[in-house]
Design a protein around this motif. Structure first.
Motif, mmCIF file in Angstrom:
data_model
loop_
_atom_site.group_PDB
_atom_site.id
_atom_site.type_symbol
_atom_site.label_atom_id
_atom_site.label_comp_id
_atom_site.label_asym_id
_atom_site.label_seq_id
_atom_site.Cartn_x
_atom_site.Cartn_y
_atom_site.Cartn_z
ATOM 1 N N LYS A 27 0.863 -1.194 0.000
ATOM 2 C CA LYS A 27 0.000 0.000 0.000
ATOM 3 C C LYS A 27 0.893 1.237 0.000
ATOM 4 O O LYS A 27 1.508 1.571 1.002
ATOM 5 C CB LYS A 27 -0.914 -0.017 1.231
ATOM 6 C CG LYS A 27 -1.951 1.096 1.245
ATOM 7 C CD LYS A 27 -2.879 0.924 2.450
ATOM 8 C CE LYS A 27 -4.077 1.847 2.421
ATOM 9 N NZ LYS A 27 -3.795 3.210 2.751
ATOM 10 N N THR A 28 0.945 1.906 -1.132
ATOM 11 C CA THR A 28 1.784 3.107 -1.253
ATOM 12 C C THR A 28 0.958 4.385 -1.275
ATOM 13 O O THR A 28 1.499 5.473 -1.439
ATOM 14 C CB THR A 28 2.646 3.040 -2.534
ATOM 15 O OG1 THR A 28 1.772 2.920 -3.662
ATOM 16 C CG2 THR A 28 3.613 1.870 -2.476
ATOM 17 N N CYS A 92 -5.536 6.010 -9.087
ATOM 18 C CA CYS A 92 -4.085 5.907 -9.274
ATOM 19 C C CYS A 92 -3.519 4.625 -8.667
ATOM 20 O O CYS A 92 -2.381 4.256 -8.938
ATOM 21 C CB CYS A 92 -3.386 7.127 -8.681
ATOM 22 S SG CYS A 92 -3.580 7.283 -6.892
ATOM 23 N N SER A 93 -4.309 3.948 -7.844
ATOM 24 C CA SER A 93 -3.866 2.735 -7.161
ATOM 25 C C SER A 93 -5.099 1.945 -6.749
ATOM 26 O O SER A 93 -6.167 2.527 -6.521
ATOM 27 C CB SER A 93 -3.072 3.136 -5.912
ATOM 28 O OG SER A 93 -2.983 2.089 -4.983
ATOM 29 N N TRP A 95 -5.590 0.955 -3.966
ATOM 30 C CA TRP A 95 -5.825 1.399 -2.597
ATOM 31 C C TRP A 95 -6.465 2.787 -2.545
ATOM 32 O O TRP A 95 -6.872 3.243 -1.476
ATOM 33 C CB TRP A 95 -4.507 1.434 -1.827
ATOM 34 C CG TRP A 95 -3.822 0.113 -1.764
ATOM 35 C CD1 TRP A 95 -2.849 -0.344 -2.613
ATOM 36 C CD2 TRP A 95 -4.047 -0.923 -0.823
ATOM 37 N NE1 TRP A 95 -2.458 -1.611 -2.243
ATOM 38 C CE2 TRP A 95 -3.172 -1.985 -1.145
ATOM 39 C CE3 TRP A 95 -4.899 -1.063 0.271
ATOM 40 C CZ2 TRP A 95 -3.130 -3.166 -0.410
ATOM 41 C CZ3 TRP A 95 -4.841 -2.244 1.004
ATOM 42 C CH2 TRP A 95 -3.970 -3.276 0.651
#
Length: 143
Positions: A27-28, A92-93, A95
């Motif tokens: 998770k970034t 973008c993710s 997450w």
């Protein structure tokens, strides 16, 4: 090396299992309701666990075998960007939550030992004692 004061770092309180997902490197992105400035943050696990999140496949695959410590600083990371996805763009993710501010996290380092601490919902300034305990565990960190 003299220890820097706490002006260069803030605390970021996050519920488990999301802190574990960040520390695992998967998770970034951290979702927030307001914009945050780039810089270093302590990764603080709040006292509560998001129980429904434990049943999602994305989280389950990521945290398998990891302890979900709460009420402590578990690591450190650097916010490199803070943005919102355009309405028509895909997230973008996996997450990223629609409409949230996305804190892009890099240089994540997990502490060998949790440091008990109280956090806050907003960015918070660590006490000198807390910061010293964290930096003792990360002797190579050069903010």
């Amino acid at each position: 090396m003299s220890r820097p004061d706490g002006d260069w770092i803030r605390g970021l309180s996050i519920r488990q299992p999301y802190v574990a997902c960040i520390l695992a490197g998967a998770k970034t992105i951290e979702n927030r309701s307001s914009r945050w400035r780039p810089g270093w943050v302590l990764l603080h696990a709040s006292k509560t666990i998001d129980q429904p999140a434990l049943r999602t496949p994305l989280v389950g695959r990521t945290i398998r075998g990891r302890e979900l410590t709460t009420g402590a600083v578990l690591g450190i990371a650097r916010i490199t960007d803070c943005h919102q996805d355009p309405d028509e763009a895909p997230p973008c993710s996996p997450w990223a939550h629609k409409g949230a501010w996305h804190l892009v996290l890099a240089d994540v380092q997990e502490l060998p030992l949790p440091v008990p601490a109280r956090g806050q919902v907003v960015p918070w300034r660590p006490t000198p004692e807390l910061l010293n305990c964290v930096l003792q565990q990360l002797p190579r960190l050069r903010p």
